[in-house]
Design a protein around this motif. Structure first.
Motif, PDB file in Angstrom:
ATOM      1  N   LEU A  85       0.836  -1.214  -0.151  1.00 35.11           N
ATOM      2  CA  LEU A  85       0.088  -0.070   0.088  1.00 35.11           C
ATOM      3  C   LEU A  85       0.890   1.315  -0.059  1.00 35.11           C
ATOM      4  N   ARG A  86       1.712   1.152   0.786  1.00 39.14           N
ATOM      5  CA  ARG A  86       2.973   2.314   0.559  1.00 39.14           C
ATOM      6  C   ARG A  86       3.389   2.626  -0.784  1.00 39.14           C
ATOM      7  N   VAL A  87       3.559   1.564  -1.490  1.00 40.15           N
ATOM      8  CA  VAL A  87       3.774   1.930  -3.048  1.00 40.15           C
ATOM      9  C   VAL A  87       2.651   2.187  -4.007  1.00 40.15           C
ATOM     10  N   ALA A  88       1.636   1.480  -3.736  1.00 44.02           N
ATOM     11  CA  ALA A  88       0.505   1.722  -4.450  1.00 44.02           C
ATOM     12  C   ALA A  88      -0.269   3.178  -4.089  1.00 44.02           C
ATOM     13  N   ASP A 106      -6.385  -1.335   6.805  1.00 40.08           N
ATOM     14  CA  ASP A 106      -7.381  -2.308   7.009  1.00 40.08           C
ATOM     15  C   ASP A 106      -8.244  -2.586   5.756  1.00 40.08           C
ATOM     16  N   ALA A 107      -8.770  -1.402   5.180  1.00 42.98           N
ATOM     17  CA  ALA A 107      -9.469  -1.509   4.089  1.00 42.98           C
ATOM     18  C   ALA A 107      -8.921  -2.102   2.950  1.00 42.98           C
ATOM     19  N   PHE A 108      -7.602  -1.978   2.839  1.00 36.76           N
ATOM     20  CA  PHE A 108      -6.801  -2.417   1.570  1.00 36.76           C
ATOM     21  C   PHE A 108      -6.944  -4.103   1.847  1.00 36.76           C
ATOM     22  N   ALA A 109      -6.505  -4.233   2.999  1.00 39.15           N
ATOM     23  CA  ALA A 109      -6.546  -5.764   3.227  1.00 39.15           C
ATOM     24  C   ALA A 109      -7.921  -6.430   2.957  1.00 39.15           C
ATOM     25  N   ARG A 110      -9.007  -5.764   3.387  1.00 38.32           N
ATOM     26  CA  ARG A 110     -10.152  -6.387   3.194  1.00 38.32           C
ATOM     27  C   ARG A 110     -10.622  -6.553   1.833  1.00 38.32           C
TER      28      ARG A 110
END
Length: 216
Positions: A85-88, A106-110
């Motif tokens: 996510l740090r990259v995206a 949390d949203a990215f993982a879900r």
């Protein structure tokens, strides 16, 4: 039709995109240098088992949300989702406050887990086989897996892993050996990030996960 030389060119281009994006991250210490890498293979093997379980659960009509709850802990353990996510979401992720980062993660993982639930939604005897590994730039490693289907050509999934202490975690997936998931996500997120920052991306990711899972 893409020939073998053209396919190798696409593979190099996809990996270059992933590595270029990963250049936003610090270079990790390399856990192992030569020969096969059991730690990396173990990470991919665990993910493969969870994917097969998703497919078998879908065949048994297990609800999507129940499959998500089983799969999410495996995704959190095998993927380096914070690094991805740090990259995206660069540079917005690093510029945000910690509570906002946590909500976005949390949203990215879900959403990421929901996509796996959606994609692997049937089972007809398929199997996942690790077929090899290759060194990648910046101390990373590619582990190739084939999704083997009766009567059809196998589908290649190449996992890009980075070392984390004495273990390996997945940073990116190259679908069909050429399409970088991380590069796709980075392109997908940019308009939302420019329009509303990390908070807007968090809302979009949760809404997308809800749509995949059937609302509620």
């Amino acid at each position: 039709m893409i020939g073998s030389i053209s396919r190798r060119t696409w593979m190099r281009a996809a990996l270059a995109l992933a590595v270029l994006a990963a250049g936003l991250l610090p270079v990790p210490a390399v856990a192992q240098q030569a020969g096969t890498t059991p730690g990396a293979r173990a990470t991919v093997a665990r993910l493969n088992e969870a994917i097969l379980s998703l497919m078998q659960g879908a065949a048994g009509r297990e609800p999507a949300r129940a499959r998500l709850q089983r799969f999410l802990p495996v995704m959190l353990d095998t993927f380096d989702l914070e690094a991805a996510l740090r990259v995206a979401a660069a540079p917005y992720f690093d510029q945000s406050a910690e509570p906002e980062k946590r909500q976005a993660l949390d949203a990215f993982a879900r959403r990421s887990a929901a996509q796996y639930v959606d994609r692997f939604d049937s089972y007809d005897g398929q199997r996942l086989e690790i077929v090899g590994e290759r060194p990648a730039p910046r101390g990373m490693l590619l582990v190739d897996t084939d999704l083997v289907r009766a009567g059809k050509a196998p589908v290649r999934l190449s996992y890009l892993l980075r070392p984390e202490g004495d273990r390996w975690r997945i940073l990116d997936v190259l679908a069909k050996g050429t399409v970088s998931q991380l590069a796709t996500q980075r392109s997908e997120f940019q308009n939302t990030l420019r329009g509303g920052g990390l908070a807007a991306l968090t809302r979009d990711l949760n809404s997308n996960a809800d749509r995949i899972l059937g609302g509620a």
